[in-house]
Design an enzyme around this catalytic site. Sequence first.
Site, PDB file in Angstrom:
ATOM      1  N   CYS A  44      -5.355 -47.001 -18.287  1.00 37.02           N
ATOM      2  CA  CYS A  44      -6.242 -47.881 -17.556  1.00 37.02           C
ATOM      3  C   CYS A  44      -5.966 -49.418 -17.902  1.00 37.02           C
ATOM      4  O   CYS A  44      -5.122 -50.195 -17.427  1.00 37.02           O
ATOM      5  CB  CYS A  44      -7.718 -47.444 -18.055  1.00 37.02           C
ATOM      6  SG  CYS A  44      -8.933 -48.061 -16.746  1.00 37.02           S
ATOM      7  N   LYS A  97      -4.767 -45.177 -26.730  1.00 38.24           N
ATOM      8  CA  LYS A  97      -4.946 -46.244 -25.758  1.00 38.24           C
ATOM      9  C   LYS A  97      -4.883 -47.713 -26.993  1.00 38.24           C
ATOM     10  O   LYS A  97      -5.851 -47.681 -27.711  1.00 38.24           O
ATOM     11  CB  LYS A  97      -6.129 -46.462 -25.202  1.00 38.24           C
ATOM     12  CG  LYS A  97      -6.405 -47.378 -24.324  1.00 38.24           C
ATOM     13  CD  LYS A  97      -7.653 -47.407 -23.528  1.00 38.24           C
ATOM     14  CE  LYS A  97      -7.927 -48.339 -22.306  1.00 38.24           C
ATOM     15  NZ  LYS A  97      -9.213 -48.245 -21.799  1.00 38.24           N
ATOM     16  N   GLU A  99      -7.913 -40.801 -17.418  1.00 41.72           N
ATOM     17  CA  GLU A  99      -8.717 -41.209 -18.553  1.00 41.72           C
ATOM     18  C   GLU A  99      -9.898 -40.624 -18.688  1.00 41.72           C
ATOM     19  O   GLU A  99     -10.519 -40.389 -17.781  1.00 41.72           O
ATOM     20  CB  GLU A  99      -8.577 -42.746 -18.619  1.00 41.72           C
ATOM     21  CG  GLU A  99      -9.373 -43.169 -19.669  1.00 41.72           C
ATOM     22  CD  GLU A  99      -9.609 -44.890 -19.749  1.00 41.72           C
ATOM     23  OE1 GLU A  99      -9.750 -45.695 -20.659  1.00 41.72           O
ATOM     24  OE2 GLU A  99      -9.823 -45.322 -18.538  1.00 41.72           O
TER      25      GLU A  99
END
Length: 267
Positions: A150, A112, A40
């Site tokens: 994440c 995300k 990320e």
Amino acid sequence: MRIALGQLESGTDVGANLAAMDRFAEAAARDGARLIAFPEYATYEKKIVDASYPEAAEPVDGPVCRALAAIARRHGLALVAGTVETSGDRDRAYNTLVAFGRGGELLASYRKIHLFDAQGYGESRFISPGPSTAPVVFALDGVRFGLMTCYDLRFPELARELADAGAEVLLVCSSWVPGEHKTGQWLALNAARAIENGVYVAAPCQAPPISVGHSLLASPMGVIEADLGLEPGVRTVEISHAALASVREQFPTPEQRRLVPPRPSVS
């Protein structure tokens, strides 16, 4: 199939970050990898997400992503990396994973959806959540890869959606914020997502001090088969279709599930 995990120590110098990815991709290609996955925020990273992220953001067809595509093309391997993408809000960007094929073509992108508003951090102040919750899966050499970022790791529903969509390997590209118990949770959650879905989990992570390091590969049995520790580096790992098939034969949980959320009807 051989894939590589690139554990970076990204900062705000985009050119330096791209140069590190280029070096790692070259090493991975020499070692026979067909794909390399980076963390990320691979192209731009700071300890705290702030107003500089929207300022650094670019569209997926902008110079940064063109540079990533060129790295993939130059070394003849697919590449997945975290970028900062422009959104319709000038004050907030998207936290976006991009996947490029060996010819530099865009295979997939994922914005995300679960932002890190926890432990005193407020990612959503400067990052917009992805507007679509649909699972993002792409195929390479007969293997299907699903994309997660994440904090998504703490939400098992997304991993299950990706597995249901055919993913055999979950790429969990991360910059896992350090703290009490955080490294143990990182290892445990990656293993859990592998076990409960019968998939490999390949999780490239940023190195300390911004993150916890420990980029890893978890087998479908939840065994940590590779762990890059704390230093920046690259490691090539093996994905086995035979191992996947064996675990899924032993534990046919997809067919045994009794609690399956209803899907909304499409008109």
